[in-house]
Design an enzyme around this catalytic site. Structure first.
Site, mmCIF file in Angstrom:
data_model
loop_
_atom_site.group_PDB
_atom_site.id
_atom_site.type_symbol
_atom_site.label_atom_id
_atom_site.label_comp_id
_atom_site.label_asym_id
_atom_site.label_seq_id
_atom_site.Cartn_x
_atom_site.Cartn_y
_atom_site.Cartn_z
ATOM 1 N N SER A 261 0.850 -1.192 0.000
ATOM 2 C CA SER A 261 0.000 0.000 0.000
ATOM 3 C C SER A 261 0.882 1.237 0.000
ATOM 4 O O SER A 261 2.065 1.188 0.373
ATOM 5 C CB SER A 261 -0.892 0.000 1.253
ATOM 6 O OG SER A 261 -1.538 1.245 1.431
ATOM 7 N N TYR B 38 -2.114 -0.521 10.777
ATOM 8 C CA TYR B 38 -2.154 -0.866 9.357
ATOM 9 C C TYR B 38 -0.900 -0.375 8.646
ATOM 10 O O TYR B 38 -0.262 -1.136 7.902
ATOM 11 C CB TYR B 38 -3.398 -0.260 8.715
ATOM 12 C CG TYR B 38 -3.535 -0.567 7.239
ATOM 13 C CD1 TYR B 38 -3.962 -1.823 6.824
ATOM 14 C CD2 TYR B 38 -3.241 0.389 6.267
ATOM 15 C CE1 TYR B 38 -4.088 -2.120 5.476
ATOM 16 C CE2 TYR B 38 -3.363 0.108 4.924
ATOM 17 C CZ TYR B 38 -3.788 -1.144 4.527
ATOM 18 O OH TYR B 38 -3.906 -1.434 3.187
#
Length: 299
Positions: free
Chosen positions: A172, A185
């Protein structure tokens, strides 16, 4: 080696590298053929995983699909079969190391050796750190990074024996640039990017040049993974444009795929600009999404 000789060799290598990069910009890179390759996609039941599986099906790869949701992964398998691909679907909880290893052993005995591994499964709980529960933090690390290690350890030996394969890490933009209310995250995705880089280096050191690696780093994708994301600068991505970039990266053996590609400039600015200027740019970007804030977890 004489330091002067070393410096001259470095400058020569630098010039050659720039010329090589220029040639690659002007001459189309040959795309590899993935027909017949045994491709495993984790988290294939929806979103990017499903779209990636369909792209490989169009290219006549043999597919193995994993997902925690039985109905979803079987639906993806049915769509891939309509495209003429051979497909096997498995219900696997990628947070469970034992399930990963046992399913991998079953596959080796009944289907064969995976040659392209797409580590796509991921989870997120958007919340400030104190509102995030312990088990939610553990789950993000179990799925977003530890599962990559378990799947790679399961399927890498055959790739090394054949000096052939491709390992894809779906990370990501949060693996490079931090965002508030995503502490766990972001940490797990930084780990995923580090895993990709370290694995790439290790394979090179071992002389396994036939095993390629690709890391995908997109910004927010319109999949419902994060609720109501928005940015003042830039846009929320659609699955189609992300999977197109990913497939291009795989077929041309790109090591790092940023979507949008302008993220490279953002990373460069983060290293060059002073903190005050960076904070101003972050305010201009104005990243927002639904998150739990101020509800402190007791566990």
């Amino acid at each position: 080696m004489n330091p002067l000789v070393g410096l001259l060799l470095f400058l020569g290598t630098l010039i050659y590298s720039y010329l090589e990069a220029l040639v690659k910009l002007l001459v189309p890179v040959k795309r590899k053929n993935v027909a017949g390759e045994l491709v495993l996609v984790t988290g294939a039941g929806q979103g990017l995983g499903r779209a990636t599986a369909l792209e490989f099906a169009k290219r006549q790869s043999r597919l193995v699909l994993w997902d925690i949701n039985k109905a979803s992964v079987e639906a993806t398998a049915a769509e891939c079969q309509k495209l003429g691909a051979t497909v096997q679907a498995f219900v696997v909880d990628c947070s469970k190391r034992e399930e990963i290893y046992s399913t991998a052993e079953k596959m080796k005995k009944t289907i064969g050796d995976v040659s392209i591994l797409v580590n796509n499964a991921g989870v997120i709980t958007p919340a400030d750190l104190l509102s995030t529960q312990d088990q939610q933090i553990e789950k993000m690390f179990e799925v977003n990074i530890l599962a990559h290690m378990w799947t790679t350890r399961a399927f890498l030996p055959a790739m090394m024996d054949n000096n052939h394969g491709h390992i894809v890490t779906v990370a990501s933009a949060a693996g490079h640039v931090v965002t508030s209310f995503m502490v766990a995250y972001c940490s797990s995705k930084f780990a995923a990017v580090g895993f990709h880089k370290a694995l790439t280096e290790e394979l090179s050191t071992l002389g396994k040049d036939g095993i390629k690696t690709t890391c995908l780093c997109p910004v927010f994708i319109n999949t419902g993974f994060v609720k109501n994301p928005s940015m003042r600068l830039g846009k929320i991505l659609e699955v189609e444009e992300v999977v197109e970039a990913l497939m291009e990266g795989i077929l041309t053996n790109q090591k790092m795929v940023f979507v949008p590609s302008s993220q490279r400039i953002a990373l460069l600015l983060e290293r060059l600009l002073p903190e005050r200027a960076l904070n101003f740019l972050k305010k201009l970007t104005d990243v927002k999404f639904d998150a739990v804030v101020g509800q402190r977890s007791s566990q």
